[in-house]
Design a protein around this motif. Structure first.
Motif, PDB file in Angstrom:
ATOM      1  N   LYS A  50      31.452  -9.846 -28.037  1.00  0.00           N
ATOM      2  CA  LYS A  50      30.902 -10.984 -27.298  1.00  0.00           C
ATOM      3  C   LYS A  50      30.665 -10.636 -25.824  1.00  0.00           C
ATOM      4  O   LYS A  50      31.550 -10.121 -25.156  1.00  0.00           O
ATOM      5  CB  LYS A  50      31.824 -12.189 -27.412  1.00  0.00           C
ATOM      6  CG  LYS A  50      31.203 -13.446 -26.865  1.00  0.00           C
ATOM      7  CD  LYS A  50      32.040 -14.665 -27.179  1.00  0.00           C
ATOM      8  CE  LYS A  50      31.257 -15.898 -26.800  1.00  0.00           C
ATOM      9  NZ  LYS A  50      31.349 -16.931 -27.789  1.00  0.00           N
ATOM     10  N   GLY A  51      29.450 -10.908 -25.381  1.00  0.00           N
ATOM     11  CA  GLY A  51      29.079 -10.659 -23.993  1.00  0.00           C
ATOM     12  C   GLY A  51      28.522  -9.285 -23.714  1.00  0.00           C
ATOM     13  O   GLY A  51      27.948  -9.042 -22.649  1.00  0.00           O
ATOM     14  N   GLY A  70      26.816 -10.855 -37.494  1.00  0.00           N
ATOM     15  CA  GLY A  70      26.998 -11.416 -36.167  1.00  0.00           C
ATOM     16  C   GLY A  70      25.717 -12.046 -35.654  1.00  0.00           C
ATOM     17  O   GLY A  70      24.781 -12.299 -36.411  1.00  0.00           O
ATOM     18  N   VAL A 139      25.258  -9.917 -27.120  1.00  0.00           N
ATOM     19  CA  VAL A 139      26.046 -10.376 -28.265  1.00  0.00           C
ATOM     20  C   VAL A 139      26.591 -11.778 -27.977  1.00  0.00           C
ATOM     21  O   VAL A 139      27.190 -12.011 -26.934  1.00  0.00           O
ATOM     22  CB  VAL A 139      27.207  -9.406 -28.570  1.00  0.00           C
ATOM     23  CG1 VAL A 139      28.083  -9.932 -29.699  1.00  0.00           C
ATOM     24  CG2 VAL A 139      26.667  -8.025 -28.911  1.00  0.00           C
ATOM     25  N   SER A 140      26.371 -12.704 -28.920  1.00  0.00           N
ATOM     26  CA  SER A 140      26.877 -14.069 -28.740  1.00  0.00           C
ATOM     27  C   SER A 140      28.015 -14.392 -29.706  1.00  0.00           C
ATOM     28  O   SER A 140      28.766 -15.337 -29.482  1.00  0.00           O
ATOM     29  CB  SER A 140      25.744 -15.089 -28.895  1.00  0.00           C
ATOM     30  OG  SER A 140      25.121 -14.967 -30.150  1.00  0.00           O
ATOM     31  N   SER A 141      28.171 -13.624 -30.771  1.00  0.00           N
ATOM     32  CA  SER A 141      29.296 -13.825 -31.695  1.00  0.00           C
ATOM     33  C   SER A 141      30.481 -13.001 -31.199  1.00  0.00           C
ATOM     34  O   SER A 141      30.344 -12.180 -30.302  1.00  0.00           O
ATOM     35  CB  SER A 141      28.893 -13.401 -33.110  1.00  0.00           C
ATOM     36  OG  SER A 141      28.466 -12.049 -33.124  1.00  0.00           O
ATOM     37  N   GLU A 142      31.651 -13.226 -31.785  1.00  0.00           N
ATOM     38  CA  GLU A 142      32.836 -12.476 -31.369  1.00  0.00           C
ATOM     39  C   GLU A 142      32.647 -10.976 -31.581  1.00  0.00           C
ATOM     40  O   GLU A 142      33.089 -10.167 -30.785  1.00  0.00           O
ATOM     41  CB  GLU A 142      34.079 -12.958 -32.127  1.00  0.00           C
ATOM     42  CG  GLU A 142      34.546 -14.343 -31.707  1.00  0.00           C
ATOM     43  CD  GLU A 142      34.872 -14.438 -30.224  1.00  0.00           C
ATOM     44  OE1 GLU A 142      35.557 -13.543 -29.686  1.00  0.00           O
ATOM     45  OE2 GLU A 142      34.433 -15.421 -29.593  1.00  0.00           O
ATOM     46  N   LYS A 143      31.980 -10.619 -32.680  1.00  0.00           N
ATOM     47  CA  LYS A 143      31.738  -9.217 -33.022  1.00  0.00           C
ATOM     48  C   LYS A 143      30.340  -9.126 -33.619  1.00  0.00           C
ATOM     49  O   LYS A 143      29.914 -10.012 -34.359  1.00  0.00           O
ATOM     50  CB  LYS A 143      32.785  -8.743 -34.042  1.00  0.00           C
ATOM     51  CG  LYS A 143      32.676  -7.306 -34.440  1.00  0.00           C
ATOM     52  CD  LYS A 143      33.804  -6.950 -35.414  1.00  0.00           C
ATOM     53  CE  LYS A 143      33.725  -5.530 -35.889  1.00  0.00           C
ATOM     54  NZ  LYS A 143      34.792  -5.224 -36.850  1.00  0.00           N
ATOM     55  N   CYS A 144      29.637  -8.057 -33.300  1.00  0.00           N
ATOM     56  CA  CYS A 144      28.282  -7.875 -33.822  1.00  0.00           C
ATOM     57  C   CYS A 144      28.153  -6.441 -34.349  1.00  0.00           C
ATOM     58  O   CYS A 144      28.417  -5.481 -33.629  1.00  0.00           O
ATOM     59  CB  CYS A 144      27.265  -8.134 -32.709  1.00  0.00           C
ATOM     60  SG  CYS A 144      25.554  -8.177 -33.259  1.00  0.00           S
TER      61      CYS A 144
END
Length: 186
Positions: A50-51, A70, A139-144
């Motif tokens: 994320k980020g 993700g 990345v907007s999900s916790e993990k991609c």
């Protein structure tokens, strides 16, 4: 650790192959299943959190990405109007220690890319000079989990593999053109 990384890469590639998602992308729609599978085998496995930035607007575009798991946010720079910048052009004593945050352009979200979504396919067929990215992808999900195809790897595959240089399988229509010509037209 290396074994786990290899297993994760194989799992991501298998998921992409099983989904047939690459064949649904207009750029790759003229390719046969074995050709699509060869392209997938050339893709790198990447994990971001994320980020994390995947690519930044205006950077050279040298890779195609597909999200295996993700999501990511697509943003573009927003131009500020002069009055919003609060800059007095006549004042010569402007503080030169501008905060780093103020130097970064404002971003506006224009899209979300979810699982089996893709971006950057134009990078594969760009001319001699790489095109520049038209957006920033974060990345907007916790993990991609992503698979990345670098332009150089794609071009090597096109040059060295006779499957991709076929030109006379059929004398009618698009089958008379090489794969790379078909992709450029698409």
């Amino acid at each position: 650790k290396a074994k786990r990384k290899t297993q994760m890469r194989l799992k991501a590639r298998t998921k992409l192959k099983d989904s047939k998602a690459l064949s649904k992308i207009k750029t790759f729609s003229t390719l046969k299943e074995d050709e699509v599978n060869e392209i997938i085998e050339c893709m790198d496995h990447i994990v971001r959190f994320k980020g994390d930035l995947i690519c930044r607007q205006h950077d050279p575009s040298d890779s195609f990405y597909i999200i295996v798991k993700g999501s990511a946010s697509v943003t573009v720079n927003v131009e500020k109007k002069d009055e919003e910048k609060n800059i007095d052009k006549g004042d010569k004593d402007v503080d030169e220690d501008v905060d780093e945050e103020e130097k970064k352009p404002e971003q506006e979200e224009v899209a979300k890319i979810e699982t089996l979504g893709f971006f950057g396919e134009g990078a594969l067929i760009a001319g001699n000079e790489p095109e520049l990215r038209t957006a920033t992808v974060t990345v907007s999900s916790e993990k991609c989990v992503l698979l990345r195809l670098k332009r150089l790897n794609f071009l090597k595959l096109m040059e060295t593999n006779t499957t991709f240089t076929r030109t006379e399988e059929n004398t009618e229509g698009d089958d008379n053109k090489s794969i790379i010509e078909q992709i450029k037209e698409t």
